[in-house]
Write a protein that holds these residues in place. Sequence first.
Motif, PDB file in Angstrom:
ATOM      1  N   THR A 102       0.842  -1.205   0.000  1.00  0.00           N
ATOM      2  CA  THR A 102       0.000   0.000   0.000  1.00  0.00           C
ATOM      3  C   THR A 102       0.876   1.254   0.000  1.00  0.00           C
ATOM      4  O   THR A 102       0.627   2.205  -0.753  1.00  0.00           O
ATOM      5  CB  THR A 102      -0.880   0.025   1.272  1.00  0.00           C
ATOM      6  N   GLU A 103       1.901   1.223   0.824  1.00  0.00           N
ATOM      7  CA  GLU A 103       2.816   2.367   0.909  1.00  0.00           C
ATOM      8  C   GLU A 103       3.507   2.622  -0.433  1.00  0.00           C
ATOM      9  O   GLU A 103       3.665   3.772  -0.853  1.00  0.00           O
ATOM     10  CB  GLU A 103       3.880   2.071   1.975  1.00  0.00           C
ATOM     11  N   GLU A 106       0.949   4.113  -2.859  1.00  0.00           N
ATOM     12  CA  GLU A 106       0.612   5.493  -2.486  1.00  0.00           C
ATOM     13  C   GLU A 106       1.745   6.452  -2.829  1.00  0.00           C
ATOM     14  O   GLU A 106       1.518   7.565  -3.293  1.00  0.00           O
ATOM     15  CB  GLU A 106       0.270   5.562  -0.993  1.00  0.00           C
ATOM     16  N   LEU A 110       0.105   8.593  -5.466  1.00  0.00           N
ATOM     17  CA  LEU A 110      -0.603   9.660  -4.743  1.00  0.00           C
ATOM     18  C   LEU A 110       0.337  10.716  -4.172  1.00  0.00           C
ATOM     19  O   LEU A 110       0.080  11.904  -4.275  1.00  0.00           O
ATOM     20  CB  LEU A 110      -1.436   9.055  -3.598  1.00  0.00           C
ATOM     21  N   ASN A 111       1.416  10.289  -3.563  1.00  0.00           N
ATOM     22  CA  ASN A 111       2.228  11.234  -2.800  1.00  0.00           C
ATOM     23  C   ASN A 111       3.562  11.605  -3.438  1.00  0.00           C
ATOM     24  O   ASN A 111       4.273  12.470  -2.946  1.00  0.00           O
ATOM     25  CB  ASN A 111       2.501  10.666  -1.396  1.00  0.00           C
ATOM     26  N   LYS A 116       1.659  13.857  -7.108  1.00  0.00           N
ATOM     27  CA  LYS A 116       0.715  14.340  -6.098  1.00  0.00           C
ATOM     28  C   LYS A 116      -0.209  15.460  -6.602  1.00  0.00           C
ATOM     29  O   LYS A 116      -1.338  15.574  -6.168  1.00  0.00           O
ATOM     30  CB  LYS A 116       1.432  14.750  -4.818  1.00  0.00           C
ATOM     31  N   ARG A 122      -7.148  10.964  -7.061  1.00  0.00           N
ATOM     32  CA  ARG A 122      -6.404  10.011  -6.224  1.00  0.00           C
ATOM     33  C   ARG A 122      -6.731   8.558  -6.609  1.00  0.00           C
ATOM     34  O   ARG A 122      -7.185   7.762  -5.792  1.00  0.00           O
ATOM     35  CB  ARG A 122      -6.686  10.277  -4.739  1.00  0.00           C
ATOM     36  N   LEU A 124      -5.677   4.855  -7.822  1.00  0.00           N
ATOM     37  CA  LEU A 124      -4.609   3.844  -7.913  1.00  0.00           C
ATOM     38  C   LEU A 124      -4.968   2.962  -9.110  1.00  0.00           C
ATOM     39  O   LEU A 124      -6.151   2.735  -9.367  1.00  0.00           O
ATOM     40  CB  LEU A 124      -4.550   2.997  -6.646  1.00  0.00           C
TER      41      LEU A 124
END
Lengths: 183, 233
Positions: A102-103, A106, A110-111, A116, A122, A124
Amino acid sequence: MDKKIVATTSLAGCFGCHMSVLDIDERILDLIELVEFNKSPIDDIKTFTKHCDIGIVEGGCATSENVHVLKEFRKNCSTLIALGECAIMGGLPALRNNIPITECLEEAYLNGLTTKDNNPDRILPNDEEIPMMLDRVYPIRELVKVDFFLPGCPPTADLIWNALTALILGKEMDLPYEVIRYD
Amino acid sequence: MAKIVTFSIDGQKCMAEEGQYLVDAAETNGVYIPTLCNMTGVPPQGSCRVCSVKINGKLTTACTTKVSEGMEVINESEEIQDLRKAIIELLFAEGNHFCPSCEQSGNCELQALAYRFQVLVPRFPYLFPERDIEASNPKLFKDHNRSILCKRCIRAITDERGRRLFAFGKRGDRIGISIDTKLAANISDELADRAAEVCPVGAIIRKGRGFAVPIGQRRYDGQPIGADVEQAK
């Protein structure tokens, strides 16, 4: 002597190992006298059309598609070679093995600095056409039986050449000091 | 002058000063016994077992054994070579050794031993343990993924007042090298260089240097580890 049939693929790899196969330079003319390529990015044959003598696998398994292709290779090849660090131990993709998936997603979608501000909804990647990422990157021998391992990033052209000719001609492999490299 | 003793390695007659450690005595006789945790000038601890030999039929470490008169040493047998190879393979399987992205690649003693012993793949499955990195120190970068717990930094590195910079923290499978952050914040460039130098792998890296030596010119690019000892013969 009948030509040996060779298949190659790149799973979670960078194609560097395939470049190193080409790095045997003019010996590729000798190689083509000894082998015929089947499924491989070199000739762009997408599916196995016959049983192969030698399967060469670059890259580890990072996605469900990698696992599928790897199992196809094991089924269709008498001898399977793990080519390069990624196939042997996951390689650089396996740097994520201790980071939760997940990290990773993301950070990538996302980040991350380049994503970003460009992913307002947002999202995935979730299209069913896209292979699922595995929880970690697997060395290929954790999923299928592998007969030979050629380390390197990429493996030196001489290591590949020595291994292939030894295998094709049925002689012992020449392993001088310079050919074994992990980088 | 110290008393000279005679002993044999693989049947070859050798001479050395009494009280010398076997690895050093072998070296003066042109015989290479591979080592990893051992360092010249630092008391040996015999923890990595890479220098295992058979002395009078018994398996032991050559770095902690002193030569004595009539000692019969087996250094090159198939059994011992495979034992050493297995130890090297264990170290690769036990840590996260990403050679392609490591600054120490080409100068790494663990990697050089694997080349010498022709390790194509470890016989053990990779563990991918969770290990931390520490980048807060101004001069040193610690990557515990690469540590082999040889204690060379702990044993060899002290500041000008004899205080140790490194120590083991935690225990069991969570054991790791920890840096005395206060001491290490003010060390000289020379001591920082030395700390990176004593590390046989890339667990302690000097910051701001990166891949300093090009491929082809690194320590073990041209010749195997131990070749200098064997050629000096």
